[in-house]
Design a protein around this motif. Structure first.
Motif, PDB file in Angstrom:
ATOM      1  N   ASP A 256       0.831  -1.206   0.000  1.00 10.20           N
ATOM      2  CA  ASP A 256       0.000   0.000   0.000  1.00 10.20           C
ATOM      3  C   ASP A 256       0.864   1.254   0.000  1.00 10.20           C
ATOM      4  O   ASP A 256       0.619   2.192  -0.759  1.00 10.20           O
ATOM      5  N   ALA A 257       1.878   1.276   0.865  1.00 11.33           N
ATOM      6  CA  ALA A 257       2.663   2.504   1.028  1.00 11.33           C
ATOM      7  C   ALA A 257       3.402   2.873  -0.257  1.00 11.33           C
ATOM      8  O   ALA A 257       3.345   4.016  -0.707  1.00 11.33           O
ATOM      9  N   VAL A 258       4.083   1.897  -0.838  1.00 13.03           N
ATOM     10  CA  VAL A 258       4.880   2.202  -2.037  1.00 13.03           C
ATOM     11  C   VAL A 258       3.961   2.575  -3.196  1.00 13.03           C
ATOM     12  O   VAL A 258       4.201   3.532  -3.933  1.00 13.03           O
ATOM     13  N   ARG A 259       2.865   1.857  -3.326  1.00 15.02           N
ATOM     14  CA  ARG A 259       1.999   2.128  -4.477  1.00 15.02           C
ATOM     15  C   ARG A 259       1.178   3.398  -4.286  1.00 15.02           C
ATOM     16  O   ARG A 259       0.910   4.113  -5.251  1.00 15.02           O
ATOM     17  N   ASP A 260       0.821   3.720  -3.045  1.00 15.47           N
ATOM     18  CA  ASP A 260       0.165   5.020  -2.806  1.00 15.47           C
ATOM     19  C   ASP A 260       1.108   6.152  -3.214  1.00 15.47           C
ATOM     20  O   ASP A 260       0.698   7.126  -3.858  1.00 15.47           O
ATOM     21  N   ALA A 261       2.381   6.011  -2.820  1.00 15.20           N
ATOM     22  CA  ALA A 261       3.352   7.081  -3.103  1.00 15.20           C
ATOM     23  C   ALA A 261       3.568   7.229  -4.612  1.00 15.20           C
ATOM     24  O   ALA A 261       3.659   8.335  -5.144  1.00 15.20           O
ATOM     25  N   LYS A 262       3.637   6.118  -5.292  1.00 17.01           N
ATOM     26  CA  LYS A 262       3.843   6.141  -6.750  1.00 17.01           C
ATOM     27  C   LYS A 262       2.596   6.691  -7.445  1.00 17.01           C
ATOM     28  O   LYS A 262       2.691   7.507  -8.360  1.00 17.01           O
ATOM     29  N   HIS A 263       1.455   6.269  -6.971  1.00 12.58           N
ATOM     30  CA  HIS A 263       0.212   6.764  -7.572  1.00 12.58           C
ATOM     31  C   HIS A 263       0.113   8.284  -7.422  1.00 12.58           C
ATOM     32  O   HIS A 263      -0.330   8.987  -8.344  1.00 12.58           O
ATOM     33  N   ALA A 264       0.554   8.807  -6.274  1.00 12.72           N
ATOM     34  CA  ALA A 264       0.494  10.263  -6.068  1.00 12.72           C
ATOM     35  C   ALA A 264       1.363  10.988  -7.107  1.00 12.72           C
ATOM     36  O   ALA A 264       1.000  12.065  -7.591  1.00 12.72           O
ATOM     37  N   VAL A 265       2.496  10.384  -7.459  1.00 12.04           N
ATOM     38  CA  VAL A 265       3.346  10.989  -8.504  1.00 12.04           C
ATOM     39  C   VAL A 265       2.592  11.010  -9.832  1.00 12.04           C
ATOM     40  O   VAL A 265       2.546  12.026 -10.535  1.00 12.04           O
ATOM     41  N   PHE A 266       1.980   9.890 -10.169  1.00 10.42           N
ATOM     42  CA  PHE A 266       1.296   9.810 -11.466  1.00 10.42           C
ATOM     43  C   PHE A 266       0.097  10.763 -11.501  1.00 10.42           C
ATOM     44  O   PHE A 266      -0.200  11.364 -12.529  1.00 10.42           O
ATOM     45  N   GLU A 267      -0.567  10.917 -10.354  1.00  9.75           N
ATOM     46  CA  GLU A 267      -1.676  11.880 -10.285  1.00  9.75           C
ATOM     47  C   GLU A 267      -1.180  13.288 -10.595  1.00  9.75           C
ATOM     48  O   GLU A 267      -1.875  14.084 -11.215  1.00  9.75           O
ATOM     49  N   ALA A 268       0.033  13.587 -10.112  1.00  9.94           N
ATOM     50  CA  ALA A 268       0.586  14.938 -10.307  1.00  9.94           C
ATOM     51  C   ALA A 268       1.241  15.112 -11.676  1.00  9.94           C
ATOM     52  O   ALA A 268       1.643  16.210 -12.048  1.00  9.94           O
ATOM     53  N   MET A 269       1.373  14.008 -12.413  1.00  7.52           N
ATOM     54  CA  MET A 269       2.003  14.119 -13.743  1.00  7.52           C
ATOM     55  C   MET A 269       1.082  14.855 -14.688  1.00  7.52           C
ATOM     56  O   MET A 269      -0.116  14.585 -14.742  1.00  7.52           O
ATOM     57  N   ARG A 270       1.656  15.768 -15.435  1.00  9.70           N
ATOM     58  CA  ARG A 270       0.881  16.526 -16.411  1.00  9.70           C
ATOM     59  C   ARG A 270       0.645  15.628 -17.634  1.00  9.70           C
ATOM     60  O   ARG A 270       1.585  14.961 -18.074  1.00  9.70           O
ATOM     61  N   PRO A 271      -0.595  15.575 -18.166  1.00 12.05           N
ATOM     62  CA  PRO A 271      -0.789  14.801 -19.394  1.00 12.05           C
ATOM     63  C   PRO A 271       0.224  15.244 -20.454  1.00 12.05           C
ATOM     64  O   PRO A 271       0.533  16.435 -20.563  1.00 12.05           O
ATOM     65  N   LEU A 272       0.760  14.293 -21.195  1.00 11.79           N
ATOM     66  CA  LEU A 272       1.862  14.605 -22.116  1.00 11.79           C
ATOM     67  C   LEU A 272       1.402  15.542 -23.225  1.00 11.79           C
ATOM     68  O   LEU A 272       0.264  15.460 -23.689  1.00 11.79           O
ATOM     69  N   ASP A 273       2.308  16.406 -23.636  1.00 12.98           N
ATOM     70  CA  ASP A 273       2.034  17.336 -24.724  1.00 12.98           C
ATOM     71  C   ASP A 273       2.629  16.735 -26.000  1.00 12.98           C
ATOM     72  O   ASP A 273       3.856  16.595 -26.105  1.00 12.98           O
ATOM     73  N   PRO A 274       1.781  16.361 -26.978  1.00 11.48           N
ATOM     74  CA  PRO A 274       2.312  15.715 -28.192  1.00 11.48           C
ATOM     75  C   PRO A 274       3.387  16.551 -28.878  1.00 11.48           C
ATOM     76  O   PRO A 274       4.261  15.999 -29.557  1.00 11.48           O
ATOM     77  N   ALA A 275       3.363  17.871 -28.685  1.00  9.57           N
ATOM     78  CA  ALA A 275       4.391  18.721 -29.304  1.00  9.57           C
ATOM     79  C   ALA A 275       5.761  18.488 -28.665  1.00  9.57           C
ATOM     80  O   ALA A 275       6.785  18.873 -29.221  1.00  9.57           O
ATOM     81  N   ARG A 276       5.785  17.869 -27.488  1.00 12.89           N
ATOM     82  CA  ARG A 276       7.055  17.586 -26.812  1.00 12.89           C
ATOM     83  C   ARG A 276       7.335  16.083 -26.782  1.00 12.89           C
ATOM     84  O   ARG A 276       7.913  15.542 -25.827  1.00 12.89           O
ATOM     85  N   VAL A 277       6.871  15.423 -27.828  1.00  8.89           N
ATOM     86  CA  VAL A 277       7.107  13.980 -27.976  1.00  8.89           C
ATOM     87  C   VAL A 277       7.699  13.748 -29.359  1.00  8.89           C
ATOM     88  O   VAL A 277       7.227  14.324 -30.341  1.00  8.89           O
ATOM     89  N   VAL A 278       8.754  12.952 -29.429  1.00  8.39           N
ATOM     90  CA  VAL A 278       9.331  12.588 -30.733  1.00  8.39           C
ATOM     91  C   VAL A 278       9.113  11.093 -30.941  1.00  8.39           C
ATOM     92  O   VAL A 278       9.447  10.283 -30.068  1.00  8.39           O
ATOM     93  N   TYR A 279       8.533  10.767 -32.092  1.00  6.97           N
ATOM     94  CA  TYR A 279       8.363   9.368 -32.486  1.00  6.97           C
ATOM     95  C   TYR A 279       9.360   9.057 -33.602  1.00  6.97           C
ATOM     96  O   TYR A 279       9.507   9.859 -34.530  1.00  6.97           O
ATOM     97  N   GLY A 280      10.014   7.916 -33.527  1.00  8.90           N
ATOM     98  CA  GLY A 280      10.919   7.515 -34.592  1.00  8.90           C
ATOM     99  C   GLY A 280      10.669   6.088 -35.022  1.00  8.90           C
ATOM    100  O   GLY A 280      10.051   5.302 -34.289  1.00  8.90           O
ATOM    101  N   GLN A 281      11.148   5.764 -36.228  1.00  7.90           N
ATOM    102  CA  GLN A 281      11.089   4.375 -36.706  1.00  7.90           C
ATOM    103  C   GLN A 281      12.392   4.106 -37.436  1.00  7.90           C
ATOM    104  O   GLN A 281      12.796   4.880 -38.311  1.00  7.90           O
ATOM    105  N   TYR A 282      13.069   3.017 -37.086  1.00  8.14           N
ATOM    106  CA  TYR A 282      14.373   2.778 -37.725  1.00  8.14           C
ATOM    107  C   TYR A 282      14.202   2.308 -39.162  1.00  8.14           C
ATOM    108  O   TYR A 282      13.234   1.623 -39.495  1.00  8.14           O
ATOM    109  N   ASP A 283      15.138   2.731 -39.996  1.00  7.15           N
ATOM    110  CA  ASP A 283      15.129   2.298 -41.397  1.00  7.15           C
ATOM    111  C   ASP A 283      15.285   0.790 -41.423  1.00  7.15           C
ATOM    112  O   ASP A 283      16.204   0.255 -40.801  1.00  7.15           O
ATOM    113  N   GLY A 284      14.389   0.133 -42.132  1.00  9.19           N
ATOM    114  CA  GLY A 284      14.457  -1.321 -42.214  1.00  9.19           C
ATOM    115  C   GLY A 284      13.374  -1.987 -41.371  1.00  9.19           C
ATOM    116  O   GLY A 284      13.120  -3.182 -41.505  1.00  9.19           O
ATOM    117  N   TYR A 285      12.727  -1.214 -40.487  1.00  6.84           N
ATOM    118  CA  TYR A 285      11.656  -1.811 -39.662  1.00  6.84           C
ATOM    119  C   TYR A 285      10.568  -2.417 -40.544  1.00  6.84           C
ATOM    120  O   TYR A 285      10.075  -3.518 -40.273  1.00  6.84           O
TER     121      TYR A 285
END
Ligand code: BG6
Length: 466
Positions: A256-285
């Protein structure tokens, strides 16, 4: 500690994970005398690998490939307890009969462990089948990630689970949490007085969680086509690492303690901004087996994330991972702010001088990049490194491989290192903007560090480079 007898059912028993990690994990636990007093392992899946004897031969070959100095006696103890029974989401009656037959052999007080190493699309149907066949009674269910493919499907899966089991029966495995080096983050932070006072936005400029891989698909093209790198690695392993780095003192190492603490971090995480995400695909995939010629699936992701709480406000967390990169490595870097003193202001530097680098190696290693006085007649500086090698401190300790540790924890009913439904739900919420509007996939050369756009993301660059 003597564990009660167990019947274990392993879906995906002929797959890659079972051969590389699960059977070797059981073998090592057996070798260390840590398996239950008696047990049976029933492999299951839609397609039969042949007779039980042929299945055991296949498992034996896997063990010979993965275990050094295989002890034949230990292997025999394991292999003679293994069998196979076909089943699918529509029909599990033969499997249920096989489980009950094994239980008769084992006597009273038999526990069940059901390991679902199946793709997300198959998970829900299997869970419902287990419920119908009453295989969930006295059972612990181990689920392999990803848990759903987005927020909606994750919630459906969770509802299906809640229909048939309680949360304390569910073990969502994220094998990064089984790694010694990851658990050591808690020891480093909370068993020492040195770092914790500086473990916040006043002292730390940015954090990097960097897991480049040099391997490619390794025959997992079809899995990757349906998941991609964000779901395979970021929303799971790398975000979980972020949770351990960012959490508040859990006070106790309990589920309970470890997962409560981790959950609190995720609650405080800002939803990701797609403009600050880079997607890549290697040549040959696109030439890999089971990959579409026009696939847009990402094999590389770099993101900037924020945890909007008092400790971390405005400190960017950079997460990066990808296939076929220059190097296989796993590091967490805390980049400390520069000195507030003026004495060495004239010294040129392209980034703040102190990176605390946690290497997520089997023997945890930590180093701190420092500036020191260069010996000699003048007051010049030199870059120096401080090293800590945990293996040196405990040469007689016997580290457990990540899966091995987590399998043991399931057998013990210990959930601390498994992810809870609310954590998973919140992490899908955090990732949802990117899943809804993914950035365009940029190509990169195999053996490089990924697309150009990701290289400059962290101020001062990535700790791992060139
Ligand atoms: C798995 C991912 O969960 O973790 C793989 O599905 C990845 O794509 C692997 O390669 C990395 O794990 P490890 O323990 O080798 O760092």
């Amino acid at each position: 500690e003597q564990l009660p007898p167990h019947v274990m059912v392993l879906f995906g028993a002929t797959g890659d994970l079972a051969a590389r990690k699960l059977f070797p994990g059981f073998y090592h636990l057996a070798a260390a005398g840590r398996m239950p007093e008696d047990f049976r392992i029933i492999g299951s899946g839609r397609h039969s690998p042949g007779t039980d004897e042929e299945f055991r031969d296949q498992v034996r070959e896997g063990l010979q490939d993965t275990v050094e100095d295989l002890d034949e006696d230990v292997a025999r103890v394991l292999l003679e307890r293994i069998s196979f029974q076909t089943s699918d989401a529509d029909d599990g009656s033969d499997l249920a009969a096989a489980v009950r037959a094994c239980e008769e052999e084992l006597g009273d007080d038999v526990r069940r462990l059901v390991y679902l190493s199946v793709p997300p699309s198959a998970m829900q149907g299997m869970v419902a089948m287990l419920g119908r066949e009453q295989l969930t009674e006295r059972a612990r269910l181990v689920l392999e990630k990803p848990f759903g493919l987005d927020l909606e499907s994750a919630r459906e899966l969770d509802a299906a689970l809640k229909d048939v089991v309680d949360e304390d029966q569910v073990f969502r495995i994220d094998h990064f949490l089984g790694k010694e080096a990851v658990q050591n983050i808690l020891a480093l932070r909370f068993a020492n007085g040195l770092f914790e006072p500086a473990w916040n936005r006043h002292s730390i400029a940015s954090v990097q969680i960097d897991v480049p891989e040099d391997l490619g698909m390794e025959g997992r093209g079809s899995f990757y086509e349906s998941t991609g790198c964000l779901r395979d690695m970021i929303s799971t392993h790398l975000c979980q690492l972020l949770g351990f780095v960012a959490l508040e003192d859990p006070e106790h190492f309990t589920a309970d303690a470890v997962r409560d603490a981790k959950h609190a971090v995720f609650e405080a995480m800002r939803p990701l901004d797609p403009a600050r995400v880079v997607y890549g695909q290697y040549d040959g995939y696109r030439d890999e087996d089971d990959v579409a010629d026009d696939s847009e699936v990402e094999t590389f992701v770099a993101i900037e994330a924020f945890v909007d709480n008092d400790r971390w406000r405005d400190v960017p967390f950079y997460l990066r991972t990808g296939k076929r990169l220059a190097k296989g490595d796993r590091v967490i870097t805390l980049r400390f702010r520069g000195s507030a003193c003026t004495m060495f202001d004239d010294e040129p530097t392209d980034r703040p001088p102190n990176d605390l680098v946690l290497e997520l190696t089997d023997d945890p290693r930590i180093h701190v990049e420092m500036r020191a006085k260069k010996p000699g007649p003048d007051m010049d500086l030199v870059e120096a490194t401080m090293h800590l090698d945990v293996g040196d401190a405990a040469p007689d300790a016997t580290p457990l491989e990540a899966y091995e540790r987590l399998l043991l924890d399931v057998l013990r009913g210990e959930q601390t290192l498994f992810t809870r439904a609310d954590e998973v739900d919140r992490l899908w919420q955090v990732c949802e903007p990117v899943l809804q509007s993914p950035p365009e996939v940029q190509s990169y050369e195999p053996g490089s560090w990924g697309p150009e756009a990701a290289l400059a993301m962290p101020p001062g660059g990535w700790q791992l480079r060139g």
